[in-house]
Design an enzyme around this catalytic site. Structure first.
Site, PDB file in Angstrom:
ATOM      1  CG  LEU A 153      -0.402   0.015   2.636  1.00  0.00           C
ATOM      2  CD1 LEU A 153       0.143   1.361   3.052  1.00  0.00           C
ATOM      3  CD2 LEU A 153      -1.486  -0.417   3.610  1.00  0.00           C
ATOM      4  NE  ARG A 154      -0.489   3.900  -4.424  1.00  0.00           N
ATOM      5  CZ  ARG A 154      -1.293   4.453  -5.325  1.00  0.00           C
ATOM      6  NH1 ARG A 154      -0.823   5.312  -6.199  1.00  0.00           N
ATOM      7  NH2 ARG A 154      -2.587   4.182  -5.351  1.00  0.00           N
ATOM      8  CB  ALA A 255      11.291  15.020 -13.094  1.00  0.00           C
ATOM      9  CB  CYS A 263       8.887   2.300   1.864  1.00  0.00           C
ATOM     10  SG  CYS A 263       7.564   1.862   3.002  1.00  0.00           S
ATOM     11  CE  LYS A 266      11.381   0.718   6.371  1.00  0.00           C
ATOM     12  NZ  LYS A 266      11.273  -0.628   5.801  1.00  0.00           N
TER      13      LYS A 266
HETATM   14  P1  NAD Z   1       5.050   2.550  12.017  1.00  0.00           P
HETATM   15  O1  NAD Z   1       6.255   3.014  12.681  1.00  0.00           O
HETATM   16  O2  NAD Z   1       4.002   3.540  11.573  1.00  0.00           O
HETATM   17  O3  NAD Z   1       4.276   1.499  12.959  1.00  0.00           O
HETATM   18  C1  NAD Z   1       4.911   0.483  13.668  1.00  0.00           C
HETATM   19  C2  NAD Z   1       4.148   0.281  14.975  1.00  0.00           C
HETATM   20  O4  NAD Z   1       4.645  -0.881  15.635  1.00  0.00           O
HETATM   21  C3  NAD Z   1       4.322   1.433  15.983  1.00  0.00           C
HETATM   22  O5  NAD Z   1       3.052   1.933  16.336  1.00  0.00           O
HETATM   23  C4  NAD Z   1       5.039   0.794  17.168  1.00  0.00           C
HETATM   24  O6  NAD Z   1       4.640   1.336  18.412  1.00  0.00           O
HETATM   25  C5  NAD Z   1       4.593  -0.654  17.018  1.00  0.00           C
HETATM   26  N1  NAD Z   1       5.454  -1.623  17.715  1.00  0.00           N
HETATM   27  C6  NAD Z   1       6.809  -1.696  17.734  1.00  0.00           C
HETATM   28  N2  NAD Z   1       7.219  -2.742  18.500  1.00  0.00           N
HETATM   29  C7  NAD Z   1       6.095  -3.341  18.958  1.00  0.00           C
HETATM   30  C8  NAD Z   1       5.863  -4.460  19.806  1.00  0.00           C
HETATM   31  N3  NAD Z   1       6.866  -5.166  20.315  1.00  0.00           N
HETATM   32  N4  NAD Z   1       4.592  -4.802  20.077  1.00  0.00           N
HETATM   33  C9  NAD Z   1       3.563  -4.074  19.579  1.00  0.00           C
HETATM   34  N5  NAD Z   1       3.724  -3.015  18.766  1.00  0.00           N
HETATM   35  C10 NAD Z   1       4.966  -2.633  18.471  1.00  0.00           C
HETATM   36  O7  NAD Z   1       5.523   1.672  10.772  1.00  0.00           O
HETATM   37  P2  NAD Z   1       4.772   1.426   9.363  1.00  0.00           P
HETATM   38  O8  NAD Z   1       4.984   2.575   8.458  1.00  0.00           O
HETATM   39  O9  NAD Z   1       3.385   0.950   9.623  1.00  0.00           O
HETATM   40  O10 NAD Z   1       5.644   0.216   8.800  1.00  0.00           O
HETATM   41  C11 NAD Z   1       5.557  -1.087   9.323  1.00  0.00           C
HETATM   42  C12 NAD Z   1       6.240  -2.049   8.363  1.00  0.00           C
HETATM   43  O11 NAD Z   1       5.529  -2.073   7.121  1.00  0.00           O
HETATM   44  C13 NAD Z   1       7.680  -1.665   8.017  1.00  0.00           C
HETATM   45  O12 NAD Z   1       8.433  -2.843   7.867  1.00  0.00           O
HETATM   46  C14 NAD Z   1       7.542  -0.975   6.684  1.00  0.00           C
HETATM   47  O13 NAD Z   1       8.713  -1.072   5.905  1.00  0.00           O
HETATM   48  C15 NAD Z   1       6.419  -1.756   6.051  1.00  0.00           C
HETATM   49  N6  NAD Z   1       5.666  -1.020   5.037  1.00  0.00           N
HETATM   50  C16 NAD Z   1       5.340   0.293   5.256  1.00  0.00           C
HETATM   51  C17 NAD Z   1       4.591   0.973   4.289  1.00  0.00           C
HETATM   52  C18 NAD Z   1       4.218   2.423   4.500  1.00  0.00           C
HETATM   53  O14 NAD Z   1       3.782   3.052   3.540  1.00  0.00           O
HETATM   54  N7  NAD Z   1       4.355   2.970   5.687  1.00  0.00           N
HETATM   55  C19 NAD Z   1       4.186   0.327   3.112  1.00  0.00           C
HETATM   56  C20 NAD Z   1       4.523  -1.006   2.938  1.00  0.00           C
HETATM   57  C21 NAD Z   1       5.267  -1.672   3.908  1.00  0.00           C
END
Ligand code: NAD
Length: 436
Positions: A153-154, A255, A263, A266
């Site tokens: 998702l975006r 551009a 994402c 990293k």
């Molecule tokens: P985020 O930082 O918004 O959310 C992560 C959540 O996990 C936080 O609320 C944190 O408090 C919680 N957390 C951490 N440790 C925990 C634990 N032990 N128990 C319970 N909760 C815990 O991160 P995000 O943007 O949602 O990204 C999550 C994953 O999804 C990453 O690996 C990211 O690369 C991937 N991802 C993100 C996106 C995006 O657009 N943000 C899209 C695709 C994939």
């Protein structure tokens, strides 16, 4: 079916709310008590269009709940998703998997029924194997299977993307894992969303390959834009001209100031580390990372040029319109605005900024920047205005008012949202990306 979502951030909360909307019973778990309290009070901890209404209706229907208590949250869940952050590890750029492994330990210690454990977080190849080892070591007597199900998702369009994905990728090593995941996504089967079943390692790599490819596309057109400026061509037309070829496709060919966000930066770095570890260099991605890194400060220098160069810029004022890495989100992670503001600050430029949703997250990252109530407050007394993020709110600026408020009618449009001739006809000095 009961689903537990561990991690209620941008991905976990949206996925959890969408699964609930499909009819599953979902518990979103987070270790951050303030996040869970807000959610229980009906307040969204993040900005994502449509999320508040989706959460509210599913909470009302009794299908969506929130807790900080993992043991209680995963009880009776057939699928337990891990959706915690995987940021870059300080120092070496590897994905920091400590949050994922901590959750795996906690699940292992508290599993009270058979379940499929799903990594939705973006994780390097082999992470699922390690999660499996952690669960096996916990000594749980319950049957479990570890599955990879990366999320595509975006932010800003997350609900639509989740409900109508181009594809769902599931990396599973046994029938238990595959069968439960089929049940989880059954509502989308009915939607005819394509599901690709692969091995777990392949699925983990698909996510990184996809993000690296998209980052490459953006970086490619950004370099073409630089060339356009030198040779007197127009990158918007180059983009259209190549994008109309189905083999290339029109998307991700805009551009701009370089990719940012939570994402691409990293994930490209983590892919490089995986490639290095396996002695299989990915040189194209190496170049993409380097080019993109240097581009962000180069955009700051572009704004300095509009002020008459580095020396003339000292003591002048710039209005930054947009700070988030893209519109319709409040996410500031790795936004190009950070490097642009830093470059301007380093040159002694005073900055006022406005962003519709991102200022709260932005302020600690750019403490010297004055955050304003609206674009016009930021523009007041500015020697130059830079559009950094293409929020709709900036697409129809009142140029008469802008001219009256600004000290000088100078516009640097880093997202190409205006037509050069139109803006110049209004008496502005106008610079943009790849349109000499
Ligand atoms: P985020 O930082 O918004 O959310 C992560 C959540 O996990 C936080 O609320 C944190 O408090 C919680 N957390 C951490 N440790 C925990 C634990 N032990 N128990 C319970 N909760 C815990 O991160 P995000 O943007 O949602 O990204 C999550 C994953 O999804 C990453 O690996 C990211 O690369 C991937 N991802 C993100 C996106 C995006 O657009 N943000 C899209 C695709 C994939």
């Amino acid at each position: 079916m009961k689903i537990a979502m561990v991690g209620s951030g941008y991905v976990g909360l949206v996925s959890g709310a969408c699964f609930a909307d499909f009819g599953h019973d979902v518990v979103c778990i987070d270790k951050d008590p303030s996040k869970i309290e807000k959610l229980k009070d009906g307040i969204m901890p993040i900005y994502e269009p449509g999320l508040d209404a989706l959460v509210e209706s599913n909470v009302k229907a009794g299908r969506l709940d929130f807790t900080t208590d993992l043991a209680q949250g995963i009880k009776d869940a057939s699928a337990i998703f891990i959706a915690v952050g995987t940021p870059s590890r300080r120092g070496d750029g590897h994905a920091d998997l400590s949050f994922v492994y901590a959750v795996a330990e906690e699940i292992g210690a508290n599993l009270s029924n058979d379940a499929v454990i799903v990594t939705k977080s973006t994780v390097p190849v082999g992470t699922g194997d390690e999660v499996e080892r952690i669960l096996a070591k916990s000594g749980t007597s319950h049957r479990f299977s570890v599955v990879s199900n990366p999320e595509f998702l975006r932010e800003g369009a997350a609900i639509g993307d989740f409900k109508r994905p181009d594809r769902i990728v599931i990396g599973a090593e046994d029938d238990f894992g595959r069968d439960v995941m089929r049940e989880v996504y059954r509502p989308l089967f009915l939607n005819e969303s394509p599901i690709l079943f692969t091995g777990r390692r392949t699925s983990e790599l698909i996510k990184y390959a996809a993000n690296a490819f998209l980052a490459t596309k953006i970086t490619f057109i950004n370099e073409m834009a630089d060339l356009c400026e030198k040779v007197g061509a127009d990158v918007q037309d180059v983009s259209r001209g190549i994008g109309m070829d189905n083999r290339i496709g029109a998307k991700f060919l805009h551009a701009g100031p370089g990719y940012g966000g939570s994402c691409f930066p990293k994930d490209t770095l983590a892919l490089l580390k995986t490639a290095e570890d396996y002695d299989s260099p990915t040189r194209i991605v190496e170049a993409v990372v380097k080019v993109n890194d240097s581009r962000k400060r180069a955009m700051g220098r572009k704004v300095l040029d509009a002020l008459g160069g580095m020396d003339a810029a000292r003591g002048k004022k710039v209005a930054l319109l947009g700070l988030t890495f893209k519109p319709n989100t409040d996410d500031m992670r790795d936004s190009p605005a950070i490097a642009i503001a830093q470059t301007l600050s380093d040159a002694g430029v005073e900055i006022a900024a406005y962003d519709p949703e991102g200022m709260e997250q932005a302020q600690p990252l750019m403490p010297k920047v004055k955050m304003c109530e609206n674009p016009y407050e930021a523009i007041e007394g500015a020697d130059a205005i830079a559009i950094v993020t293409e929020w709709d709110a900036f697409r129809a600026l009142d140029f008469a008012r802008v001219k009256e408020l600004a000290k000088a009618p100078v516009l640097v449009d880093l997202r190409n949202i205006y037509q050069p001739d139109d803006v110049r006809a209004l008496g502005f000095t106008y610079d943009s990306i790849g349109r000499s």
